[in-house]
Design a protein around this motif. Structure first.
Motif, PDB file in Angstrom:
ATOM      1  N   LEU A  22       9.151 -24.739  54.441  1.00 16.18           N
ATOM      2  CA  LEU A  22      10.360 -25.575  54.457  1.00 16.18           C
ATOM      3  C   LEU A  22      11.543 -24.902  53.730  1.00 16.18           C
ATOM      4  CD1 LEU A  22       8.797 -29.107  53.711  1.00 16.18           C
ATOM      5  CD2 LEU A  22       9.812 -28.367  55.857  1.00 16.18           C
ATOM      6  N   LYS A  23      11.233 -23.774  53.102  1.00 18.05           N
ATOM      7  CA  LYS A  23      12.250 -23.014  52.353  1.00 18.05           C
ATOM      8  C   LYS A  23      12.901 -23.872  51.258  1.00 18.05           C
ATOM      9  CE  LYS A  23      13.476 -19.634  55.894  1.00 18.05           C
ATOM     10  NZ  LYS A  23      12.575 -19.969  56.985  1.00 18.05           N
ATOM     11  N   ILE A  24      12.063 -24.542  50.478  1.00 20.50           N
ATOM     12  CA  ILE A  24      12.586 -25.291  49.329  1.00 20.50           C
ATOM     13  C   ILE A  24      11.814 -24.888  48.082  1.00 20.50           C
ATOM     14  CG2 ILE A  24      13.641 -27.329  50.374  1.00 20.50           C
ATOM     15  CD1 ILE A  24      10.987 -28.745  50.281  1.00 20.50           C
ATOM     16  N   GLU A  31       8.041 -29.906  38.139  1.00 17.26           N
ATOM     17  CA  GLU A  31       8.301 -30.318  39.528  1.00 17.26           C
ATOM     18  C   GLU A  31       7.526 -29.448  40.509  1.00 17.26           C
ATOM     19  OE1 GLU A  31      12.487 -31.063  40.645  1.00 17.26           O
ATOM     20  OE2 GLU A  31      12.852 -31.137  38.495  1.00 17.26           O
ATOM     21  N   SER A  32       7.493 -28.149  40.205  1.00 17.32           N
ATOM     22  CA  SER A  32       6.792 -27.223  41.090  1.00 17.32           C
ATOM     23  C   SER A  32       5.325 -27.622  41.216  1.00 17.32           C
ATOM     24  CB  SER A  32       6.928 -25.802  40.533  1.00 17.32           C
ATOM     25  OG  SER A  32       6.107 -24.940  41.241  1.00 17.32           O
ATOM     26  N   LEU A  33       4.688 -27.868  40.066  1.00 18.66           N
ATOM     27  CA  LEU A  33       3.276 -28.240  40.053  1.00 18.66           C
ATOM     28  C   LEU A  33       3.063 -29.551  40.815  1.00 18.66           C
ATOM     29  CD1 LEU A  33       0.993 -26.695  38.616  1.00 18.66           C
ATOM     30  CD2 LEU A  33       1.099 -28.386  36.795  1.00 18.66           C
ATOM     31  N   LEU A  34       3.930 -30.510  40.542  1.00 18.67           N
ATOM     32  CA  LEU A  34       3.793 -31.831  41.155  1.00 18.67           C
ATOM     33  C   LEU A  34       3.953 -31.756  42.679  1.00 18.67           C
ATOM     34  CD1 LEU A  34       3.585 -34.949  40.713  1.00 18.67           C
ATOM     35  CD2 LEU A  34       6.065 -34.976  40.698  1.00 18.67           C
ATOM     36  N   PHE A  35       5.037 -31.118  43.121  1.00 18.55           N
ATOM     37  CA  PHE A  35       5.304 -31.079  44.560  1.00 18.55           C
ATOM     38  C   PHE A  35       4.253 -30.261  45.302  1.00 18.55           C
ATOM     39  CE2 PHE A  35       9.934 -31.932  43.479  1.00 18.55           C
ATOM     40  CZ  PHE A  35       9.864 -33.233  43.921  1.00 18.55           C
ATOM     41  N   ARG A  36       3.826 -29.160  44.715  1.00 24.03           N
ATOM     42  CA  ARG A  36       2.872 -28.303  45.426  1.00 24.03           C
ATOM     43  C   ARG A  36       1.508 -28.977  45.548  1.00 24.03           C
ATOM     44  NH1 ARG A  36       4.705 -22.449  45.290  1.00 24.03           N
ATOM     45  NH2 ARG A  36       6.918 -22.760  44.955  1.00 24.03           N
ATOM     46  N   ILE A  37       1.013 -29.520  44.428  1.00 21.15           N
ATOM     47  CA  ILE A  37      -0.298 -30.182  44.512  1.00 21.15           C
ATOM     48  C   ILE A  37      -0.185 -31.435  45.396  1.00 21.15           C
ATOM     49  CG2 ILE A  37      -2.147 -31.318  43.225  1.00 21.15           C
ATOM     50  CD1 ILE A  37      -1.658 -29.442  40.934  1.00 21.15           C
ATOM     51  N   LEU A 232       5.767 -39.642  44.356  1.00 27.33           N
ATOM     52  CA  LEU A 232       6.137 -38.335  44.931  1.00 27.33           C
ATOM     53  C   LEU A 232       7.377 -38.407  45.834  1.00 27.33           C
ATOM     54  CD1 LEU A 232       2.658 -36.758  45.731  1.00 27.33           C
ATOM     55  CD2 LEU A 232       4.425 -35.714  44.332  1.00 27.33           C
ATOM     56  N   PRO A 233       7.427 -39.350  46.803  1.00 31.69           N
ATOM     57  CA  PRO A 233       8.623 -39.372  47.656  1.00 31.69           C
ATOM     58  C   PRO A 233       9.908 -39.696  46.875  1.00 31.69           C
ATOM     59  CG  PRO A 233       7.173 -41.212  48.169  1.00 31.69           C
ATOM     60  CD  PRO A 233       6.411 -40.290  47.292  1.00 31.69           C
ATOM     61  N   ILE A 234       9.771 -40.486  45.801  1.00 29.75           N
ATOM     62  CA  ILE A 234      10.977 -40.761  44.991  1.00 29.75           C
ATOM     63  C   ILE A 234      11.448 -39.467  44.333  1.00 29.75           C
ATOM     64  CG2 ILE A 234      11.903 -42.098  43.063  1.00 29.75           C
ATOM     65  CD1 ILE A 234       9.918 -44.287  43.662  1.00 29.75           C
ATOM     66  N   CYS A 235      10.490 -38.695  43.796  1.00 33.51           N
ATOM     67  CA  CYS A 235      10.858 -37.415  43.163  1.00 33.51           C
ATOM     68  C   CYS A 235      11.498 -36.477  44.199  1.00 33.51           C
ATOM     69  CB  CYS A 235       9.637 -36.747  42.544  1.00 33.51           C
ATOM     70  SG  CYS A 235       8.994 -37.617  41.121  1.00 33.51           S
ATOM     71  N   ALA A 236      10.946 -36.469  45.421  1.00 32.83           N
ATOM     72  CA  ALA A 236      11.510 -35.599  46.468  1.00 32.83           C
ATOM     73  C   ALA A 236      12.933 -36.046  46.814  1.00 32.83           C
ATOM     74  CB  ALA A 236      10.617 -35.617  47.709  1.00 32.83           C
ATOM     75  N   LEU A 237      13.182 -37.357  46.799  1.00 33.15           N
ATOM     76  CA  LEU A 237      14.542 -37.845  47.079  1.00 33.15           C
ATOM     77  C   LEU A 237      15.510 -37.425  45.976  1.00 33.15           C
ATOM     78  CD1 LEU A 237      14.114 -41.455  48.548  1.00 33.15           C
ATOM     79  CD2 LEU A 237      14.681 -39.341  49.733  1.00 33.15           C
ATOM     80  N   VAL A 238      14.994 -37.374  44.736  1.00 33.66           N
ATOM     81  CA  VAL A 238      15.834 -36.910  43.624  1.00 33.66           C
ATOM     82  C   VAL A 238      16.247 -35.451  43.865  1.00 33.66           C
ATOM     83  CG1 VAL A 238      15.824 -36.364  41.154  1.00 33.66           C
ATOM     84  CG2 VAL A 238      14.886 -38.535  41.939  1.00 33.66           C
ATOM     85  N   TRP A 248      13.950 -31.669  51.943  1.00 35.65           N
ATOM     86  CA  TRP A 248      13.394 -32.596  50.941  1.00 35.65           C
ATOM     87  C   TRP A 248      13.120 -33.957  51.569  1.00 35.65           C
ATOM     88  CZ3 TRP A 248      11.188 -30.856  46.836  1.00 35.65           C
ATOM     89  CH2 TRP A 248      11.656 -29.700  46.214  1.00 35.65           C
ATOM     90  N   LEU A 249      13.941 -34.318  52.565  1.00 41.02           N
ATOM     91  CA  LEU A 249      13.719 -35.598  53.245  1.00 41.02           C
ATOM     92  C   LEU A 249      12.418 -35.555  54.049  1.00 41.02           C
ATOM     93  CD1 LEU A 249      17.333 -36.345  54.535  1.00 41.02           C
ATOM     94  CD2 LEU A 249      16.175 -37.394  52.595  1.00 41.02           C
ATOM     95  N   VAL A 250      12.162 -34.391  54.668  1.00 39.42           N
ATOM     96  CA  VAL A 250      10.914 -34.232  55.427  1.00 39.42           C
ATOM     97  C   VAL A 250       9.725 -34.343  54.473  1.00 39.42           C
ATOM     98  CG1 VAL A 250       9.552 -32.646  56.860  1.00 39.42           C
ATOM     99  CG2 VAL A 250      12.028 -32.824  57.196  1.00 39.42           C
ATOM    100  N   LEU A 251       9.847 -33.669  53.319  1.00 38.88           N
ATOM    101  CA  LEU A 251       8.754 -33.716  52.340  1.00 38.88           C
ATOM    102  C   LEU A 251       8.542 -35.153  51.852  1.00 38.88           C
ATOM    103  CD1 LEU A 251       6.805 -31.734  50.897  1.00 38.88           C
ATOM    104  CD2 LEU A 251       8.358 -31.793  48.958  1.00 38.88           C
ATOM    105  N   SER A 252       9.659 -35.832  51.587  1.00 29.67           N
ATOM    106  CA  SER A 252       9.563 -37.223  51.139  1.00 29.67           C
ATOM    107  C   SER A 252       8.887 -38.077  52.221  1.00 29.67           C
ATOM    108  CB  SER A 252      10.979 -37.748  50.845  1.00 29.67           C
ATOM    109  OG  SER A 252      10.909 -39.021  50.293  1.00 29.67           O
ATOM    110  N   GLY A 253       9.259 -37.835  53.477  1.00 30.95           N
ATOM    111  CA  GLY A 253       8.640 -38.562  54.595  1.00 30.95           C
ATOM    112  C   GLY A 253       7.150 -38.256  54.705  1.00 30.95           C
TER     113      GLY A 253
END
Lengths: 607, 47
Positions: A22-24, A31-37, A232-238, A248-253
């Motif tokens: 996704l190139k993000i 955040e890196s740890l949270l989003f990746r896991i 997680l989706p709230i953090c992605a929206l941030v 980030w919207l795709v990830l949140s979705g």
């Protein structure tokens, strides 16, 4: 422990791949740890769903696959932490005490994960969250089972199934614990938007010491996984707010879609996240076109990733969810798209809803009860199926935060989200305390904001920290009480044996089968309690019409009265077999008789 | 403006302390007070 390591590392590797695709990139190490896991866990559930539908649930295959996926994780971790080094904030003494309290809760719940699973079918963890994935693994796929709860959306069950391949007892519990840790990381990230290090840590403490939250961290319940896929989706929206990248919207979705496949309440939470996110975005940017495009992308991504379970349920049951809304029956019986009758009747579903409502006794929902709900859930927790309480920190400090209006935008968002979701769940679903865990987590930073604003008033500050201190001591007391026996069972072999004997129905019979290496046993009816069997069991409804072809078959006969849990009050140790309502069938040899079950073998020696 | 700040500095701590006392008093009384040592102590003290 292997389950935790391999699943965390393989999820990290999968998530890294997705974020790269996704190139993000996350802005901080946390955040890196949270989003990746989190992204990895989401991908795991989709991958396992496909493997399950193709009948590829074989333990060795899943173990090898996850180990291979996990292999590059240490390298990826090293590279990522070189890119965004872990910050070491200078915490105050109060914050260091907070860290000790959080660490104690995490340690106790972690150790308790290694206790054996106990309980009968009254234990939801066994009845649904462990036995269903256990059966899928036994059948090597997501097959139809004779239990209606097997039609629940099962992304969390798929995670438990993967963990069970490593350790069927502690594996799933450790996944709950991992979700707990990740939820706390999400609270930290959300708090850091408008709070300093010390008060962000306070927000984490407020969440971590909430007995309702931490009591799910060492058992195979899906509530913390469900909460994780709301945070997680709230953090992605941030992150979207900061970077304005559509990815980030795709990830949140993705997070919301997968969350909808964990627990039905996530559908409501996700709808509220989308509405609150869109409103917040419009108020900030005042650009209608951009807001509509973002909303459409968010909705589309959520719907796509949420699809697998509703489609499967429509095919097999005619309803997109389990339990189906009673309104679906207005048009007549449910009609599975694959044809044939639905696997459960209207009466069963009505009975299920009636049972759920009956648990609230004389509690009636209405506007006045709704307004009083935050007070009632704090003061009379037993009414809402908590088991313990939620402490007083939220009721103490969230209203006080309102003294400092206008709140920062991020705090207002979290407050609006928690109130909106809580309101809908109360009205549409039930006032069941566990369903509000994600809302409670979102309120942690708001409460900490209230405390931060009280800091400049000496009397208020002293009172606030006194209340926090008392609550922490109270929660640690609850944590020690809840985890004492499981922790002892985890570290001491005799205590472990005693724990299992006291908590597992038919334990002696299961042990007899295990010790004598009887790997195939026949039973009269399927039951989720057979999760405890090490070997294979086969259902044979014709056992009482056995002929000589049954010679050599070993049968396990159980006392139904014990199935809800081991009730030693019913067992009569002085008269083993007192439970048996019928004599042993002809042509059989009694191999073992326990206090609530017996094992016999067909012999047909006289024929 | 100054008087507003001064009254705020007085009102907020009062509201805070009263609210925290009410919430925590009721909660911990429900949990521990009614049937425990605390109840007996309060009774002995003549309240």
């Amino acid at each position: 422990m292997t389950a935790l390591l391999v699943i965390a590392l393989s999820s990290y590797a999968l998530g890294s791949w997705l974020l790269g695709l996704l190139k993000i990139q996350a802005a901080s190490a946390a955040e890196s740890l949270l989003f990746r896991i989190g992204a990895g866990l989401a991908l795991w559930s989709l991958l396992l769903f496909v493997l399950g539908e193709f009948g590829l649930f074989y333990s060795p295959l899943l173990i090898v696959l996850s180990v291979i996926i996990a292999l590059p994780a240490p390298f990826l971790l090293y590279r990522e932490f070189r890119r965004c080094p872990v910050s070491r904030p200078a915490f105050s003494l109060t914050s260091k005490i907070c860290l000790v309290a959080i660490g104690t809760i995490l340690s106790l719940t972690f150790l308790a994960c290694f206790a054996p699973v106990v309980g009968g079918i009254a234990n939801d963890a066994l009845c649904t969250h462990l036995s269903i994935p256990g059966e899928w693994l036994r059948h090597h796929g997501i097959v139809e089972l004779p239990f209606s709860t097997s039609y629940m959306a099962g992304n969390a069950h798929l995670h438990f199934l993967l963990a069970s391949c490593f350790d069927p007892q502690s594996g799933p519990c450790l996944l709950s614990w991992l979700s707990f840790v990740l939820c706390l990381a999400a609270v930290w990230i959300l708090s850091r938007q408008f709070l300093g290090h010390d008060h962000a840590l306070l927000a984490v403490l407020i969440t971590a010491v909430n007995p309702l939250v931490f009591r799910g961290a060492h058992i195979a319940f899906v509530d913390l996984q469900s909460a994780l896929f709301i945070m997680l989706p709230i953090c992605a929206l941030v992150s979207y707010k900061k970077e304005k990248k559509w990815q980030w919207l795709v990830l949140s979705g993705l997070f919301m879609g997968v969350g909808c496949g964990i627990k039905a309440t996530n559908i409501i939470y996700s709808a509220v996240i989308i509405v609150a996110g869109v409103v917040a975005m419009f108020l900030r940017t005042r650009r209608a076109g951009e807001t509509v495009r973002a909303a459409l992308l968010l909705c589309a991504a959520t719907a796509i990733f949420a699809l697998p379970w509703p489609v499967r349920d429509l095919l097999y049951t005619g309803s997109p969810t389990f339990p189906p809304p009673l309104a679906l029956y207005h048009a007549g019986k449910l009609a599975p798209l694959l044809g044939g009758p639905a696997p459960y009747s209207y009466a069963e579903i009505k009975g299920f809803y009636d049972y759920c409502l009956s648990r609230y006794g004389d509690y009636k929902r209405g506007p006045a009860a709704l307004l009083r709900f935050p007070w009632d859930i704090t003061m009379r927790p037993a009414r809402f199926q908590i088991g313990d309480s939620i402490g007083t920190l939220l009721l103490s400090f969230v209203p006080l935060a309102l003294l400092f209006i206008p709140l920062p935008g991020a705090a207002l968002f979290l407050l609006g989200f928690a109130v909106g979701a809580g309101f809908l769940i109360y009205i549409v679903v039930l006032p069941e305390a566990r369903y509000y865990i994600a809302a409670i987590m979102a309120l942690g930073p708001v409460a900490a904001y209230g405390v931060s604003k009280l800091d400049k008033y000496k009397a208020a500050r002293i009172a606030a920290y006194l209340v926090i201190g008392i609550n922490v001591l109270f929660s640690l007391g609850v944590a020690f009480r809840i985890t004492a026996r499981p922790v002892l069972a985890a570290i001491s072999a005799p205590a472990r044996e005693e724990y299992k004997k006291a908590g597992i129905p038919y334990y002696e019979a299961f042990e007899y089968l295990r010790k004598n290496r009887i790997d195939t046993v026949f039973v009269a009816a399927p039951d989720r309690i057979f999760y405890y069997l090490d070997g294979v069991y086969e259902v044979d409804t014709a056992l009482h019409h056995a002929d000589s072809s049954y010679a050599g078959r070993v049968v396990l006969e159980t006392d139904y009265s014990q199935i809800l849990g081991r009730d030693t009050g019913i067992i009569n140790p002085a008269r083993p077999g007192a439970f048996a309502s019928k004599p042993l069938p002809d042509n059989t040899q009694l191999l073992f008789e326990g206090p609530d079950a017996r094992v016999y073998k067909f012999t047909f020696d006289n024929k | 403006m100054h008087s507003m700040r001064a009254s705020r500095a007085l009102v907020i701590p009062i509201i805070t302390v009263v609210w925290l006392l009410v919430v925590n008093g009721v909660f911990f009384w429900h949990r521990f007070g009614q049937s425990s040592l605390v109840a007996r102590l309060i009774e002995r003290l003549g309240f």
